[in-house]
Structure formats: structure tokens, C-alpha cells
Write a protein that holds these residues in place. Sequence first.
Motif, PDB file in Angstrom:
ATOM      1  N   CYS A 209      48.245 -54.261 113.741  1.00 52.49           N
ATOM      2  CA  CYS A 209      49.476 -53.649 114.228  1.00 52.49           C
ATOM      3  C   CYS A 209      50.711 -54.245 113.558  1.00 52.49           C
ATOM      4  O   CYS A 209      51.807 -54.166 114.083  1.00 52.49           O
ATOM      5  CB  CYS A 209      49.576 -53.751 115.747  1.00 52.49           C
ATOM      6  SG  CYS A 209      49.652 -55.421 116.387  1.00 52.49           S
TER       7      CYS A 209
ATOM      8  N   ALA B  44      53.765 -54.354 110.989  1.00 49.57           N
ATOM      9  CA  ALA B  44      54.602 -53.342 110.350  1.00 49.57           C
ATOM     10  C   ALA B  44      54.325 -53.303 108.851  1.00 49.57           C
ATOM     11  O   ALA B  44      53.941 -54.306 108.256  1.00 49.57           O
ATOM     12  CB  ALA B  44      56.066 -53.642 110.618  1.00 49.57           C
TER      13      ALA B  44
ATOM     14  N   THR C  78      48.578 -49.646 109.241  1.00 50.71           N
ATOM     15  CA  THR C  78      49.610 -48.923 108.486  1.00 50.71           C
ATOM     16  C   THR C  78      49.030 -47.846 107.566  1.00 50.71           C
ATOM     17  O   THR C  78      49.525 -47.611 106.471  1.00 50.71           O
ATOM     18  CB  THR C  78      50.527 -49.879 107.701  1.00 50.71           C
ATOM     19  OG1 THR C  78      49.784 -50.571 106.715  1.00 50.71           O
ATOM     20  CG2 THR C  78      51.227 -50.843 108.619  1.00 50.71           C
TER      21      THR C  78
ATOM     22  N   GLU D 199      56.707 -41.040 117.168  1.00 53.27           N
ATOM     23  CA  GLU D 199      55.819 -41.962 117.877  1.00 53.27           C
ATOM     24  C   GLU D 199      55.009 -41.226 118.939  1.00 53.27           C
ATOM     25  O   GLU D 199      53.782 -41.359 119.004  1.00 53.27           O
ATOM     26  CB  GLU D 199      56.634 -43.085 118.522  1.00 53.27           C
ATOM     27  CG  GLU D 199      55.790 -44.065 119.309  1.00 53.27           C
ATOM     28  CD  GLU D 199      56.612 -45.106 120.052  1.00 53.27           C
ATOM     29  OE1 GLU D 199      56.060 -46.186 120.319  1.00 53.27           O
ATOM     30  OE2 GLU D 199      57.786 -44.846 120.383  1.00 53.27           O
TER      31      GLU D 199
ATOM     32  N   PHE E  68      52.874 -47.499 116.654  1.00 51.56           N
ATOM     33  CA  PHE E  68      53.836 -48.546 116.959  1.00 51.56           C
ATOM     34  C   PHE E  68      55.195 -48.178 116.386  1.00 51.56           C
ATOM     35  O   PHE E  68      55.284 -47.439 115.406  1.00 51.56           O
ATOM     36  CB  PHE E  68      53.362 -49.878 116.361  1.00 51.56           C
ATOM     37  CG  PHE E  68      51.948 -50.209 116.745  1.00 51.56           C
ATOM     38  CD1 PHE E  68      51.666 -50.863 117.927  1.00 51.56           C
ATOM     39  CD2 PHE E  68      50.891 -49.830 115.930  1.00 51.56           C
ATOM     40  CE1 PHE E  68      50.359 -51.151 118.299  1.00 51.56           C
ATOM     41  CE2 PHE E  68      49.577 -50.114 116.287  1.00 51.56           C
ATOM     42  CZ  PHE E  68      49.317 -50.778 117.465  1.00 51.56           C
TER      43      PHE E  68
ATOM     44  N   PHE F 176      64.222 -47.120 111.800  1.00 50.40           N
ATOM     45  CA  PHE F 176      62.967 -47.404 112.481  1.00 50.40           C
ATOM     46  C   PHE F 176      61.793 -47.107 111.557  1.00 50.40           C
ATOM     47  O   PHE F 176      61.892 -46.265 110.674  1.00 50.40           O
ATOM     48  CB  PHE F 176      62.824 -46.533 113.733  1.00 50.40           C
ATOM     49  CG  PHE F 176      63.920 -46.730 114.721  1.00 50.40           C
ATOM     50  CD1 PHE F 176      63.796 -47.659 115.736  1.00 50.40           C
ATOM     51  CD2 PHE F 176      65.091 -45.993 114.632  1.00 50.40           C
ATOM     52  CE1 PHE F 176      64.819 -47.847 116.648  1.00 50.40           C
ATOM     53  CE2 PHE F 176      66.124 -46.171 115.538  1.00 50.40           C
ATOM     54  CZ  PHE F 176      65.988 -47.110 116.552  1.00 50.40           C
ATOM     55  N   THR F 177      60.686 -47.797 111.797  1.00 51.86           N
ATOM     56  CA  THR F 177      59.417 -47.459 111.166  1.00 51.86           C
ATOM     57  C   THR F 177      58.438 -47.124 112.282  1.00 51.86           C
ATOM     58  O   THR F 177      58.290 -47.879 113.240  1.00 51.86           O
ATOM     59  CB  THR F 177      58.856 -48.622 110.328  1.00 51.86           C
ATOM     60  OG1 THR F 177      59.763 -48.916 109.278  1.00 51.86           O
ATOM     61  CG2 THR F 177      57.506 -48.272 109.724  1.00 51.86           C
TER      62      THR F 177
ATOM     63  N   ASP G 205      58.871 -49.949 115.108  1.00 57.53           N
ATOM     64  CA  ASP G 205      59.499 -51.204 114.704  1.00 57.53           C
ATOM     65  C   ASP G 205      60.910 -50.901 114.210  1.00 57.53           C
ATOM     66  O   ASP G 205      61.121 -49.920 113.483  1.00 57.53           O
ATOM     67  CB  ASP G 205      58.663 -51.854 113.586  1.00 57.53           C
ATOM     68  CG  ASP G 205      59.058 -53.274 113.299  1.00 57.53           C
ATOM     69  OD1 ASP G 205      59.310 -54.030 114.254  1.00 57.53           O
ATOM     70  OD2 ASP G 205      59.104 -53.638 112.109  1.00 57.53           O
ATOM     71  N   ARG G 206      61.856 -51.720 114.580  1.00 55.10           N
ATOM     72  CA  ARG G 206      63.243 -51.538 114.135  1.00 55.10           C
ATOM     73  C   ARG G 206      63.421 -52.158 112.751  1.00 55.10           C
ATOM     74  O   ARG G 206      62.965 -53.259 112.494  1.00 55.10           O
ATOM     75  CB  ARG G 206      64.206 -52.183 115.121  1.00 55.10           C
ATOM     76  CG  ARG G 206      65.671 -51.940 114.774  1.00 55.10           C
ATOM     77  CD  ARG G 206      66.593 -52.489 115.835  1.00 55.10           C
ATOM     78  NE  ARG G 206      66.555 -51.726 117.060  1.00 55.10           N
ATOM     79  CZ  ARG G 206      67.277 -50.631 117.295  1.00 55.10           C
ATOM     80  NH1 ARG G 206      68.086 -50.176 116.358  1.00 55.10           N
ATOM     81  NH2 ARG G 206      67.201 -50.001 118.443  1.00 55.10           N
TER      82      ARG G 206
END
Length: 115
Positions: free
Chosen positions: A16, A18, A78, A46, A62, A71-72, A64-65
Motif C-alpha cells: 500500500c 504510494a 501501485t 477512489e 488508497f 492527490f494520488t 495520498d496527498r
Amino acid sequence: MKPAILLLAATLLAGCAAPSSSARSAGPLKILASGKTAAEVAQCIEVSWQDTKLFGDTADVFLDRLDDGGFTVFTTQTRYFADVVRAGAGSEIRFYASKGADQIPLRAASIATCL
């Protein structure tokens, strides 16, 4: 016994993590634009990627900022991910996928519904 537990925890967390900058080195498969904010688009992606009816049991997703306020959104290991960044009053979405990934068209179509 403790080293085995630490190894197991590291292995689980690796799924998990990024995406790295090297995962972006080949460039995105698609670049899309939206009039919505980056946060709105990222949250939509998401939720849509978590749909087990579409993506089966590979629905671990997930958010992520990014440092620039974007954001991602990414899946386990991945395999698929999208960077969603501010572009003017809206946002730009850069979609990436691993070579040979079998859900590329479906994931890309799912992103398009969030624009």
C-alpha cells in the motif's frame, strides 16, 4: 520471532505504498481534464475503483496527498494509479498502469465518469 513479525509487517505495508517517481518515469497512459476540483475528482476515483462488482477482489484503493496539494489514488502494489492535480479552476488527471495490466480500459473508463 520478532524479526519474522517485522518482515511480515513490512511486506504487508509494501503493498500500500504510494507510487514512486520512477513509477511515473514512462509517463501517463492518459491525461484528462475536469472542471471539478482535484479533491472532488480524487475522491470520486477512489470510490469508483473500490467497486468490487467492477474490479473484483482487487479493490484495495488508497488516497495520498501530493506535496503540491494534489492527490494520488492508487491500488495495491501501485498496479494502477492516478495523479489528480489542480489545473486552473479545475483539475488534470494523469492515469498510469503497469505494463500488461488487464483492467486498463475499465479503470480509465471509471476515471472518465468522475470528470
